[in-house]
Design an enzyme around this catalytic site. Sequence first.
Site, PDB file in Angstrom:
ATOM      1  CE  LYS A 180      -1.673   3.185   2.494  1.00  0.00           C
ATOM      2  NZ  LYS A 180      -1.751   4.223   1.726  1.00  0.00           N
ATOM      3  N   GLY A 233       7.242   5.630   7.654  1.00  0.00           N
ATOM      4  CA  GLY A 233       6.268   6.894   7.735  1.00  0.00           C
ATOM      5  C   GLY A 233       6.687   7.376   8.796  1.00  0.00           C
ATOM      6  CB  SER A 234       4.565  10.132  10.722  1.00  0.00           C
ATOM      7  OG  SER A 234       3.461   9.453  10.860  1.00  0.00           O
ATOM      8  N   GLY A 238       3.733   5.089  13.046  1.00  0.00           N
ATOM      9  CA  GLY A 238       4.521   4.074  13.314  1.00  0.00           C
ATOM     10  C   GLY A 238       3.980   3.368  14.638  1.00  0.00           C
ATOM     11  CD  GLU A 255      14.019   1.883   8.998  1.00  0.00           C
ATOM     12  OE1 GLU A 255      14.588   3.053   9.488  1.00  0.00           O
ATOM     13  OE2 GLU A 255      14.608   0.838   8.958  1.00  0.00           O
ATOM     14  CB  CYS A 289      13.508   9.860   6.616  1.00  0.00           C
ATOM     15  SG  CYS A 289      14.296   8.764   5.555  1.00  0.00           S
ATOM     16  CD  GLU A 390      10.165  13.836  10.350  1.00  0.00           C
ATOM     17  OE1 GLU A 390       9.011  13.378  10.722  1.00  0.00           O
ATOM     18  OE2 GLU A 390      10.967  13.127   9.711  1.00  0.00           O
TER      19      GLU A 390
END
Length: 506
Positions: A180, A233-234, A238, A255, A289, A390
């Site tokens: 996805k 992703g974030s 996560g 990650e 990232c 971030e």
Amino acid sequence: MATAVVPKVYKNFINGEWVESRSGKSMENRNPANTDELIGMFPLATEDDVNAAIDAAREAYKTWRLVPAPKRAEILFRAAEILVRRKEDLARDMTREMGKVLAEARGDVQEAIDMTYYMAGEGRRLFGQTTPSELPNKFAMSVRQPIGVCTLITPWNFPMAIPSWKIMPALICGNTVVFKPASDTPLSAYNLVQVLTEAGVPRGVVNILTGSGSNVGAPLMKHPDVKVVSFTGSTEIGRVVSTACATDFKHCTLEMGGKNIIIVMDDANLDLAVDGAIWGGFGTTGQRCTAASRVTVHKKVYKEFLDRFTARAKSLKVGDGLDPSTAMGPCVNEGQLKTVMQYVHIGINEGARLAAGGHRLDSGNYKRGWFHQPTIFADCDPNMRVSQEEIFGPVVSVIPCDNLDNALDIANGVVYGLSASIYTRDVNKAFRALRDIYTGIVYVNAPTIGAETHLPFGGTKQTGNGHREAGTAAIDFYSEWKTIYIDYSDRLQRAQIDTGSFAHAE
Ligand code: NAD
Ligand code: MN
């Protein structure tokens, strides 16, 4: 395809066929440099589609796991060859759907090519261990076994590279996948799957579903037939993924976010450090990232570095990534642009000094896109929000430091731990930084970005959960060890108990 004007209607790929979503609904994919440009319509998958894709992957696993790995590798090798031939078109599609400049989009496709060749090569390795048994007439070894159906959930910032980091090692190890992609970049995902089908991946081995995280991602990672979930992703999502996987012990790799730093010591080559800070901070519009969103500079060279860095940032040409003169493209979507604008306000309110940029670009050619100026905050305190959180946009916080110890404290003083770098010509300082920075990746005299596919990739603390992607670490994640003992002594031998004479060995 790259220059198609009429928006194409794309489908999901389930069990070897391109199929419409059972919802009949679709979502738009637009160009962030010009939102008038509709790139395509992509399906909004439903839970029924999720179940169909997982059923297909589960069935396909029964035979795919038995295909010799070197044969699986031949398919990946062919996929890599097709990617090479199609690189330019794939890169243009990518720039159009997410905005990064064409040179970087080519790099993204190249990373997928590298990963695909690399994992094809692994098909003739997948090494285990052979080692002596402690008992006579007994043989011991370990082999890698595949695990089953893998759910792969990816972000939009590396639309082809990150999916390849997951799909290729999963396949070479003998797993099947349901993929996805992020809703902002379904075309690059579609293109990658299209290449795999042309290369001969059998029915059901690779399936792709597009749609939202909550309607597609969530059921995909909770399904009991899924054994492995790989998420990039974030940190926020996560955590949700990690919790969902814990219930039935799915293997899970995460990650997530970063707040990466460049350390500039007083003996650094300042030209090199400025080049690195520009590329690390504003490459991919800061939406990496591994972006260098913090730079800490020794007070002796602080002013000189800042002057040169801000001058360079102000001169960067912002625009459509397809224009070869563009240095920095747009933010990927309106939400991301708004986040950047909010952080600019936050920075100003907490007393950071705006040294470059700080504004949205929305006049003239910029009118139809999500453009923002390259932005630098100077004289930042390491504890400010702009130094801690971030932002995922073209905003760099510059923090003065007194010495190496101070710089290392600043480097480690965030909740993330992906990448860091130090510019120095002093080997002692470099080695101290390499030892004492607690991140997954450290660079010396290079910016925080630039990972290569055959080395492990990932981060510490709230960036990851201890796994690594790429390199042989990826093989470790997508396979499980099976330890095998073969006793040809024709008698019961008890490990740790029959410790006496070995006279029977012959
Ligand atoms: P995101 O977390 O919003 O989305 C990532 C993916 O998860 C998307 O495909 C999304 O649809 C899906 N998702 C969303 N909600 C979900 C849910 N409830 N269940 C299952 N799936 C769900 O991240 P993003 O905005 O696409 O990407 C930006 C983030 O990714 C940044 O934080 C960045 O640091 C991180 N990132 C990390 C790395 C790394 O390797 N560490 C690499 C690239 C990006
Ligand atoms: Mn898009």
